[in-house]
Design a protein around this motif. Structure first.
Motif, PDB file in Angstrom:
ATOM      1  N   UNK A 262     -21.842 -16.059  25.491  1.00  0.00           N
ATOM      2  CA  UNK A 262     -22.155 -15.164  24.383  1.00  0.00           C
ATOM      3  C   UNK A 262     -23.238 -15.754  23.491  1.00  0.00           C
ATOM      4  N   UNK A 263     -23.213 -17.059  23.323  1.00  0.00           N
ATOM      5  CA  UNK A 263     -24.235 -17.704  22.485  1.00  0.00           C
ATOM      6  C   UNK A 263     -25.633 -17.437  23.007  1.00  0.00           C
ATOM      7  N   UNK A 264     -25.763 -17.251  24.318  1.00  0.00           N
ATOM      8  CA  UNK A 264     -27.072 -17.003  24.919  1.00  0.00           C
ATOM      9  C   UNK A 264     -27.704 -15.715  24.407  1.00  0.00           C
ATOM     10  N   UNK A 265     -26.893 -14.766  23.923  1.00  0.00           N
ATOM     11  CA  UNK A 265     -27.429 -13.510  23.418  1.00  0.00           C
ATOM     12  C   UNK A 265     -28.253 -13.705  22.153  1.00  0.00           C
ATOM     13  N   UNK A 266     -28.060 -14.819  21.470  1.00  0.00           N
ATOM     14  CA  UNK A 266     -28.818 -15.069  20.244  1.00  0.00           C
ATOM     15  C   UNK A 266     -30.303 -15.277  20.535  1.00  0.00           C
ATOM     16  N   UNK A 267     -30.623 -15.616  21.779  1.00  0.00           N
ATOM     17  CA  UNK A 267     -32.025 -15.854  22.133  1.00  0.00           C
ATOM     18  C   UNK A 267     -32.819 -14.570  22.263  1.00  0.00           C
ATOM     19  N   UNK A 268     -32.142 -13.430  22.342  1.00  0.00           N
ATOM     20  CA  UNK A 268     -32.802 -12.131  22.472  1.00  0.00           C
ATOM     21  C   UNK A 268     -32.980 -11.522  21.086  1.00  0.00           C
ATOM     22  N   UNK A 269     -34.209 -11.453  20.561  1.00  0.00           N
ATOM     23  CA  UNK A 269     -34.405 -10.906  19.208  1.00  0.00           C
ATOM     24  C   UNK A 269     -33.849  -9.502  19.048  1.00  0.00           C
ATOM     25  N   UNK A 270     -33.880  -8.706  20.107  1.00  0.00           N
ATOM     26  CA  UNK A 270     -33.375  -7.333  20.013  1.00  0.00           C
ATOM     27  C   UNK A 270     -31.854  -7.308  19.893  1.00  0.00           C
ATOM     28  N   UNK A 271     -31.179  -8.311  20.485  1.00  0.00           N
ATOM     29  CA  UNK A 271     -29.714  -8.340  20.464  1.00  0.00           C
ATOM     30  C   UNK A 271     -29.159  -9.087  19.259  1.00  0.00           C
ATOM     31  N   UNK A 272     -30.008  -9.858  18.566  1.00  0.00           N
ATOM     32  CA  UNK A 272     -29.539 -10.717  17.480  1.00  0.00           C
ATOM     33  C   UNK A 272     -28.870  -9.956  16.337  1.00  0.00           C
ATOM     34  N   UNK A 273     -29.465  -8.876  15.804  1.00  0.00           N
ATOM     35  CA  UNK A 273     -28.785  -8.169  14.704  1.00  0.00           C
ATOM     36  C   UNK A 273     -27.401  -7.665  15.095  1.00  0.00           C
TER      37      UNK A 273
END
Length: 406
Positions: A262-273
């Protein structure tokens, strides 16, 4: 043969932060009450009783319906701990007032927390986050993430906005901890509140002589605010501005380190918010709920609440509503899933008293978490076999420390 009727479950005693089976979920007293119904009876530690509101739609009603008052000075207003209601009423901030006084005080600082104004702080917040990581990594291959990162970042940001000297951070951090403690007695809380009010009042007097580009200076420049009102507003913004976000950064980091996928999703700017919204929903760090008092008879969730009855709206249980957040293909609502659509969560409250600083909190969390995991790809728990020390003695859930290495 006759059956013996089942005795009703005893009313939960509020607050119940110590009674936990999972440090990331609401205390069982609240979830068990939610299973019994969206509106149930509860007892406060000062001996009074109140209504515990746990359903999502019922919580929204309590927080948006003007028949429920946020004024701590009204008879029947719930006091989580003995003497706390009286202290809140003695120096009320706008979160403990109804309109028109609530709106009069709140709108004086609203512009400082508008999305466009906060977004303009992005470069400053990014610099604060980067410098905190620089200092942490320069000190060695391991650190207490709470002391080295989670607490300094929001403290620096709110000091910058308010015009509070950062070198005074130990004073206001220590006093803040007392104010949100569930174990400090009435005299300790009163002394901490008085010292912080005196500190901010003295700072406001200095701003009259040497104003700056900050919130306190702008409040002092007005001619329609008393010094006590300025100090009380400063106290609210200072405590809420660093205490809540610091706890969110620490708890979020712990969760993400335990679930690298799940932490890997933070690398996607679109998914961050969206990831940050789910962290806010899942953690809902104000586990004790928001107190209100009914101004007239109200039927809520099939239960008649009488005028003068105290009510506590439970954000944490509302944020686990299956109908709202049980999205097909995602994990159960009591688990973290950064792919979940959590935009309707109530972690910041709802209605006219919804958290003023939510744009700032969102931006700080997005920048802090994304930067931390990008710059330290080897970040890990220093003692994964040991459960971290949680702040179960606080009205705002968090961590006392989080040993990490990289």
């Amino acid at each position: 043969m006759t059956s013996t009727p089942t005795a009703p479950a005893p009313a939960p005693l509020l607050p119940a932060p110590h009674d936990r089976r999972c440090p990331f979920s609401p205390p069982p007293a609240y979830t068990e009450a939610a299973r019994a119904g969206s509106v149930t009876r509860a007892e406060m530690r000062d001996g009074s009783s109140c209504w515990l509101v746990t359903g999502y739609h019922e919580v929204r009603t309590v927080l948006s319906d003007r028949r429920f008052s946020a004024d701590a000075g009204r008879p029947g207003f719930p006091g989580f701990l003995p003497g706390r209601r009286e202290l809140a009423a003695a120096n009320p901030t706008f979160v403990r007032l109804d309109d028109p006084e609530h709106s009069r005080l709140r709108r004086m600082v609203t512009e400082d927390f508008l999305v466009r104004r906060v977004d303009g702080m992005r470069p400053d917040i990014q610099q604060i986050v980067d410098e905190a990581i620089d200092r942490m990594t320069a000190a060695g291959p391991s650190a207490d993430l709470v002391a080295a990162f989670a607490l300094p970042v929001p403290s620096l940001v709110i000091c910058l906005m308010l015009g509070v000297p950062y070198e005074d951070r130990q004073l206001f951090q220590d006093l803040s901890r007392v104010l949100v403690s569930t174990t400090a007695d009435e005299a300790q809380v009163a002394a901490a509140q008085r010292e912080l009010m005196d500190y901010l009042g003295g700072l406001a007097v200095q701003k009259r002589i040497r104003p700056g580009d900050d919130i306190l200076s702008r409040l002092v420049a007005r001619d329609d605010l008393s010094l006590r009102e300025i100090a009380a507003t400063g106290l609210l913004l200072l405590v809420a501005g660093h205490e809540t976000t610091a706890n969110m950064i620490g708890l979020s980091t712990l969760l993400l380190l335990r679930d690298p996928g799940q932490a890997a999703r933070l690398a996607d700017p679109a998914a961050l918010p969206g990831a940050v919204e789910e962290l806010l929903r899942h953690l809902t760090i104000v586990h004790t709920g928001l107190p209100r008092v009914a101004l007239e008879d109200v039927e809520l969730g099939g239960t008649l609440i009488r005028a003068g009855d105290g009510v506590v709206a439970m954000l944490s249980t509302a944020n686990q509503d299956e109908a709202l957040f049980g999205t097909p293909g995602t994990r159960p609502v009591d688990e973290l899933d950064l792919a979940r659509d959590a935009r309707r969560h109530l972690a910041f409250g709802f209605g006219v008293h919804q958290c003023l600083g939510q744009p700032l909190a969102r931006l700080e969390l997005q920048i802090a978490l994304a930067t931390l995991f990008r710059r330290l790809p080897g970040l890990r728990l220093a003692a994964p076999e040991r459960e971290p020390a949680f702040r179960f003695d606080s009205l705002i859930h968090g961590l006392k420390e989080l040993p990490v290495a990289w």
